[in-house]
Write a protein that holds these residues in place. Structure first.
Motif, PDB file in Angstrom:
ATOM      1  N   ALA A 221      -7.489  62.299  54.390  1.00  0.00           N
ATOM      2  CA  ALA A 221      -6.990  60.556  53.887  1.00  0.00           C
ATOM      3  C   ALA A 221      -8.090  60.165  53.172  1.00  0.00           C
ATOM      4  O   ALA A 221      -7.401  59.437  52.600  1.00  0.00           O
ATOM      5  N   VAL A 222      -9.470  60.919  53.280  1.00  0.00           N
ATOM      6  CA  VAL A 222     -10.514  60.594  51.562  1.00  0.00           C
ATOM      7  C   VAL A 222      -9.515  61.045  50.705  1.00  0.00           C
ATOM      8  O   VAL A 222      -9.811  60.660  49.541  1.00  0.00           O
ATOM      9  N   GLN A 223      -9.370  62.710  50.680  1.00  0.00           N
ATOM     10  CA  GLN A 223      -8.821  62.601  49.121  1.00  0.00           C
ATOM     11  C   GLN A 223      -7.544  62.399  48.901  1.00  0.00           C
ATOM     12  O   GLN A 223      -7.181  62.209  48.214  1.00  0.00           O
ATOM     13  N   ALA A 224      -6.826  61.989  49.497  1.00  0.00           N
ATOM     14  CA  ALA A 224      -5.086  61.277  49.678  1.00  0.00           C
ATOM     15  C   ALA A 224      -5.814  59.477  48.798  1.00  0.00           C
ATOM     16  O   ALA A 224      -5.133  59.671  47.994  1.00  0.00           O
ATOM     17  N   ALA A 225      -6.281  58.675  49.271  1.00  0.00           N
ATOM     18  CA  ALA A 225      -6.375  56.974  48.979  1.00  0.00           C
ATOM     19  C   ALA A 225      -6.745  57.049  47.791  1.00  0.00           C
ATOM     20  O   ALA A 225      -6.081  56.384  47.412  1.00  0.00           O
ATOM     21  N   PRO A 226      -7.262  57.780  47.193  1.00  0.00           N
ATOM     22  CA  PRO A 226      -7.365  57.699  45.362  1.00  0.00           C
ATOM     23  C   PRO A 226      -6.134  57.875  44.838  1.00  0.00           C
ATOM     24  O   PRO A 226      -6.095  57.579  43.505  1.00  0.00           O
ATOM     25  N   SER A 227      -4.901  58.434  45.493  1.00  0.00           N
ATOM     26  CA  SER A 227      -3.801  58.411  44.888  1.00  0.00           C
ATOM     27  C   SER A 227      -3.070  56.945  44.845  1.00  0.00           C
ATOM     28  O   SER A 227      -2.132  56.890  44.067  1.00  0.00           O
ATOM     29  N   PHE A 228      -3.446  56.553  45.067  1.00  0.00           N
ATOM     30  CA  PHE A 228      -3.297  55.350  46.101  1.00  0.00           C
ATOM     31  C   PHE A 228      -3.965  53.721  44.568  1.00  0.00           C
ATOM     32  O   PHE A 228      -5.119  53.418  44.884  1.00  0.00           O
ATOM     33  N   PRO A 229      -3.384  52.880  43.720  1.00  0.00           N
ATOM     34  CA  PRO A 229      -4.732  52.227  42.854  1.00  0.00           C
ATOM     35  C   PRO A 229      -5.198  50.703  43.327  1.00  0.00           C
ATOM     36  O   PRO A 229      -6.147  50.755  43.244  1.00  0.00           O
ATOM     37  N   GLY A 230      -4.643  51.289  44.525  1.00  0.00           N
ATOM     38  CA  GLY A 230      -5.060  49.974  45.379  1.00  0.00           C
ATOM     39  C   GLY A 230      -6.716  50.351  45.992  1.00  0.00           C
ATOM     40  O   GLY A 230      -7.656  48.967  46.642  1.00  0.00           O
ATOM     41  N   VAL A 231      -7.516  51.314  45.431  1.00  0.00           N
ATOM     42  CA  VAL A 231      -8.737  51.842  46.263  1.00  0.00           C
ATOM     43  C   VAL A 231      -9.686  51.570  45.420  1.00  0.00           C
ATOM     44  O   VAL A 231     -10.717  51.810  44.826  1.00  0.00           O
ATOM     45  N   PHE A 232      -9.049  50.429  43.586  1.00  0.00           N
ATOM     46  CA  PHE A 232      -9.621  50.499  42.481  1.00  0.00           C
ATOM     47  C   PHE A 232      -9.262  49.237  42.297  1.00  0.00           C
ATOM     48  O   PHE A 232      -9.204  49.641  41.658  1.00  0.00           O
ATOM     49  N   GLY A 237      -6.832  45.519  39.863  1.00  0.00           N
ATOM     50  CA  GLY A 237      -7.008  44.036  40.078  1.00  0.00           C
ATOM     51  C   GLY A 237      -6.139  44.519  41.403  1.00  0.00           C
ATOM     52  O   GLY A 237      -6.356  45.230  41.983  1.00  0.00           O
ATOM     53  N   ASP A 238      -5.074  43.624  41.535  1.00  0.00           N
ATOM     54  CA  ASP A 238      -4.311  43.618  42.604  1.00  0.00           C
ATOM     55  C   ASP A 238      -3.042  44.697  42.493  1.00  0.00           C
ATOM     56  O   ASP A 238      -1.756  44.050  43.522  1.00  0.00           O
ATOM     57  N   ARG A 239      -2.793  45.100  41.434  1.00  0.00           N
ATOM     58  CA  ARG A 239      -1.399  46.096  40.981  1.00  0.00           C
ATOM     59  C   ARG A 239      -1.071  46.613  41.965  1.00  0.00           C
ATOM     60  O   ARG A 239      -2.294  47.857  42.564  1.00  0.00           O
ATOM     61  N   LYS A 240       0.437  47.100  42.640  1.00  0.00           N
ATOM     62  CA  LYS A 240       0.270  48.169  43.096  1.00  0.00           C
ATOM     63  C   LYS A 240       1.137  49.212  42.847  1.00  0.00           C
ATOM     64  O   LYS A 240       1.737  50.809  43.026  1.00  0.00           O
ATOM     65  N   ASP A 241       1.136  48.750  41.831  1.00  0.00           N
ATOM     66  CA  ASP A 241       2.457  49.377  40.169  1.00  0.00           C
ATOM     67  C   ASP A 241       2.747  50.733  40.115  1.00  0.00           C
ATOM     68  O   ASP A 241       3.467  51.051  38.905  1.00  0.00           O
ATOM     69  N   VAL A 242       1.025  50.848  40.394  1.00  0.00           N
ATOM     70  CA  VAL A 242       0.317  51.492  39.068  1.00  0.00           C
ATOM     71  C   VAL A 242       0.878  52.966  39.473  1.00  0.00           C
ATOM     72  O   VAL A 242       0.200  53.622  40.632  1.00  0.00           O
ATOM     73  N   ARG A 243       1.594  54.312  38.792  1.00  0.00           N
ATOM     74  CA  ARG A 243       1.550  55.483  39.504  1.00  0.00           C
ATOM     75  C   ARG A 243       0.700  56.153  38.761  1.00  0.00           C
ATOM     76  O   ARG A 243      -0.300  55.839  38.164  1.00  0.00           O
ATOM     77  N   CYS A 244       0.876  57.012  39.553  1.00  0.00           N
ATOM     78  CA  CYS A 244      -0.696  57.964  39.842  1.00  0.00           C
ATOM     79  C   CYS A 244       0.275  59.554  39.056  1.00  0.00           C
ATOM     80  O   CYS A 244       1.128  60.128  39.941  1.00  0.00           O
ATOM     81  N   LEU A 245      -0.917  60.237  38.104  1.00  0.00           N
ATOM     82  CA  LEU A 245      -0.408  61.899  38.303  1.00  0.00           C
ATOM     83  C   LEU A 245      -1.505  62.496  38.430  1.00  0.00           C
ATOM     84  O   LEU A 245      -2.230  62.536  38.164  1.00  0.00           O
ATOM     85  N   ILE A 246      -1.640  63.647  39.024  1.00  0.00           N
ATOM     86  CA  ILE A 246      -2.340  64.152  40.047  1.00  0.00           C
ATOM     87  C   ILE A 246      -2.712  65.170  39.351  1.00  0.00           C
ATOM     88  O   ILE A 246      -1.494  66.383  39.864  1.00  0.00           O
ATOM     89  N   PRO A 247      -3.574  66.012  38.580  1.00  0.00           N
ATOM     90  CA  PRO A 247      -3.776  67.472  37.488  1.00  0.00           C
ATOM     91  C   PRO A 247      -3.850  68.063  38.991  1.00  0.00           C
ATOM     92  O   PRO A 247      -5.902  67.411  38.698  1.00  0.00           O
ATOM     93  N   CYS A 248      -3.959  69.638  39.719  1.00  0.00           N
ATOM     94  CA  CYS A 248      -4.553  70.173  40.141  1.00  0.00           C
ATOM     95  C   CYS A 248      -4.619  71.510  40.057  1.00  0.00           C
ATOM     96  O   CYS A 248      -3.405  72.049  40.057  1.00  0.00           O
ATOM     97  N   ALA A 249      -4.928  72.598  40.986  1.00  0.00           N
ATOM     98  CA  ALA A 249      -4.908  73.658  41.375  1.00  0.00           C
ATOM     99  C   ALA A 249      -3.748  74.097  42.852  1.00  0.00           C
ATOM    100  O   ALA A 249      -3.765  72.328  43.368  1.00  0.00           O
ATOM    101  N   ILE A 250      -2.778  74.629  42.992  1.00  0.00           N
ATOM    102  CA  ILE A 250      -1.791  74.348  43.175  1.00  0.00           C
ATOM    103  C   ILE A 250      -2.287  74.424  45.090  1.00  0.00           C
ATOM    104  O   ILE A 250      -1.495  73.521  45.871  1.00  0.00           O
ATOM    105  N   ASP A 251      -3.568  74.975  45.137  1.00  0.00           N
ATOM    106  CA  ASP A 251      -3.781  74.981  46.378  1.00  0.00           C
ATOM    107  C   ASP A 251      -4.115  73.311  47.221  1.00  0.00           C
ATOM    108  O   ASP A 251      -4.266  73.255  48.572  1.00  0.00           O
ATOM    109  N   GLN A 252      -4.539  72.611  46.759  1.00  0.00           N
ATOM    110  CA  GLN A 252      -4.295  71.025  46.833  1.00  0.00           C
ATOM    111  C   GLN A 252      -3.236  70.311  46.586  1.00  0.00           C
ATOM    112  O   GLN A 252      -3.178  69.419  47.800  1.00  0.00           O
ATOM    113  N   ASP A 253      -2.314  71.265  46.189  1.00  0.00           N
ATOM    114  CA  ASP A 253      -0.691  70.624  46.715  1.00  0.00           C
ATOM    115  C   ASP A 253      -0.583  69.809  48.112  1.00  0.00           C
ATOM    116  O   ASP A 253       0.258  69.125  48.759  1.00  0.00           O
TER     117      ASP A 253
END
Lengths: 411, 411
Positions: A221-232, A237-253
């Protein structure tokens, strides 16, 4: 987390069985190729349910950004994605998205494999001109590697300097250590995610067992959370609609498969992913790069002499066993590590193609290819070291400061 | 957590078997008496491995503080402890300790059972003049009860007002919500504790299973952490040697058994405990007080009429079935709820003894005893409500502010 942690994780029975039967096993802690030691990326796409990154998509990135594609994109090093087309749709409509990537600070310096997603992320930030958050999972390293917290936090800061040296935009980049930044909105998101995920699920997804400590069990859950703009809130601000793109190695999928399952229950859109192949160890694709084995990888703090010695001594060659054999049958590029490394880091397409042609035909020798690679890596690492000397403690503080960054969403 | 959560927890097989066979089961989520529905406290002392709170210790508290013992101490309501004598040794040597207690904010208002440890904690703070931290586990209520975070945080603040109304010293009391305060030193302690505890252990201690969400599995560390002074740098600076005394109901003991196991591995002394019996439901000791059943308990926001009606209608009587029977055999005080409630809240020892004598002999009727109780509770609740109206939002902010409080260690 990286494949380095495999010795600490207990794979579930079915995965152990798969590994014994020669099937490939890819988890955040364990990367084992199939019977031939190689990772079958096509099979992985099917197993994980990700999408292949087609050249159509690569060309669309070029059209939208007006920039030539990064070599990683052209050469299939970045090879898979989830919902990347939706991110490009956003971008095309003038909407915002942000990038999220991370690093588990378990070693003093990064090696070349660590650099791959970081360099690619830097390129994405540059061409899309978007905000970026980078998570340093010092908590994870304490939980998995038995690092004392003070040491994990020190390594996080050292690794942060290597990351900054890759050229991120301080006005749009927030780098944070979990030990420093978890709390408030971040903690509240962690709890909301943890509420949606059972022990059975983390057992199924990550192979965690009853013998694992409860910190490991909660960590996804700690690694998942920053996928959501509400964490920042200081960025979005209070926007929940900003999309997130995660570049990573496939083992993090697996982390983000879990995250995508949870997202709608929290009122968020699913994060998109753009995923890289593994960077091979010097000993070959079936070997493992490990910070505890300095001869398995080239590190960004290696000297020119160390680079030369490591490549010459350890980089696995696909060349012929004898000069005669090499001249007649050529090098096997599929297993040749110098060739693979050149594919990652040589920017000049024409020169790379020429080396591949000559080496594959046996007209170029392993020693000559290694010499090319040594020159290339010495230059890259030298420039990295030069850039890193410019990264002062004040600059680290600037990247890590929790600060208003609403301008990051302007472009 | 409270016994109210029992419906959410799955007791492990052995506990289920114990319950079926008529043995008592006491966990933070589940309080079931033995075959007769009653909790056998002597057996519990043995099961949990806690120490009986002897009158010698009570007298030592009186000697050290120069104050008469709280009625809870004299009447065996506070009946067990762990290492309390060590805390008294500290105090006698002029060394510092602090108090830690908590509340899971699952209802709009507290009921009388919730008040017991809080009133006792207030007394301890007053007579020992020591700092106190009070944890509001809004995160726990989100994980267990499915409360939305906004609601859990709102209830935490409302409950905080009820707690403040009990008369704590703002200069020595820090009240915190987990959703607000987890982070920094607190988060780092949580991770260090979680690293020491396996899923197998929380299964054994708390009966959590693979079907439970991973937030529940990690939560014991969140309740454990405030036992360590390092979680409160604004109060204790970098001191690791300040002892902690935890007043709580005995069902919370499993959390602190776990905490005491972990403490030496983190370089801390074990927290000491001083533990209360359960406050019975109106329906009797085998009933359960529940915020979702308003007729099971007297709440601090009940009106005089509600108190009167609840006591008259629901308070289980140990009196005779008929007037004749009552006059001849007397009331059974062991099962009489009005009598038990008087034991908790009537300060006048002589008057209480007289009621017990007369009621037990059948000379006093249940209606008369209930009238005494109604008058007493109406007064206590009325005064509480009066005190609560004085608790402004500013006062709540003052108690909950993360602020330097080094003077709290002076006495």
């Amino acid at each position: 987390m990286t494949a380095e942690e495999q010795q600490q994780a207990t794979p579930p029975a079915e995965e152990a069985a798969a590994a014994e039967s020669g099937e490939q096993v890819i988890t955040p802690w364990d990367v084992q190729g199939g019977a031939d030691g190689k990772v079958d990326y096509n099979k992985l796409i099917e197993q994980f349910g990700v999408s292949s990154l087609t050249q159509d998509l690569v060309q669309r990135i070029e059209r939208l950004t007006g920039r030539p594609a990064h070599p990683f994109l052209k050469r299939g090093i970045i090879f898979a994605h989830r919902d990347l087309h939706e991110i490009l749709d956003c971008y095309e409509r003038g909407e915002h998205f942000y990038l999220y990537t991370g690093r588990g600070p378990s070693s003093e310096a990064l090696h070349l494999g660590h650099l791959v997603p970081i360099m690619f992320t830097q390129w994405l930030q540059e061409v899309f001109d978007v905000p970026l958050v980078i998570q340093l999972t010092d908590d994870e390293k304490t939980l998995w590697r038995g690092l004392e917290q003070a040491e994990a936090r020190r390594l996080a800061r050292e690794n942060c300097k290597d990351i900054i040296a890759c050229g991120f935009d301080v006005n749009k980049t927030f780098i944070f250590s979990d030990f420093e930044y978890v709390g408030g909105a971040f903690y509240r998101h962690i709890i909301d995610i943890q509420r949606c995920v059972s022990m059975n699920q983390v057992r199924g997804i990550f192979g965690l067992t009853q013998d694992d400590n409860i910190g490991k069990i909660g960590f996804p859950a700690v690694q998942a959370a920053p996928s959501f703009p509400g964490v920042f809130p200081h960025i979005f601000g209070d926007r929940k609609d900003v999309r997130c793109l995660i570049p990573c190695a496939i083992d993090q999928d697996p982390y983000f498969r879990m995250t995508r399952d949870v997202a709608p229950r929290l009122g968020y859109q699913k994060p998109a992913l753009i995923e890289a192949r593994f960077f091979p160890a010097l000993q070959g694709e079936s070997g493992k790069m490990s910070a505890s084995d300095p001869n398995s990888a080239v590190f960004v703090n290696d000297s020119a002499k160390q680079i030369k010695d490591k490549i010459n001594k350890y980089a696995f060659s696909g060349g012929g066993a004898t000069l005669e054999e090499h001249r007649s049958r050529g090098a096997n590029l599929d297993i040749d590590v110098p060739w693979k490394y050149l594919n990652f880091f040589m920017e000049d397409d024409a020169k790379l193609a020429a080396i591949g042609r000559e080496y594959g035909a046996g007209r170029m020798l392993t020693g000559e290819v290694k010499a090319e690679l040594i020159a290339l890596l010495t230059d890259i690492v030298g420039r990295h070291q030069q850039a890193r000397t410019q990264v002062t403690e004040d600059i680290v503080d600037a990247f890590m400061a929790v600060r208003p960054m609403h301008s990051a969403l302007k472009r």
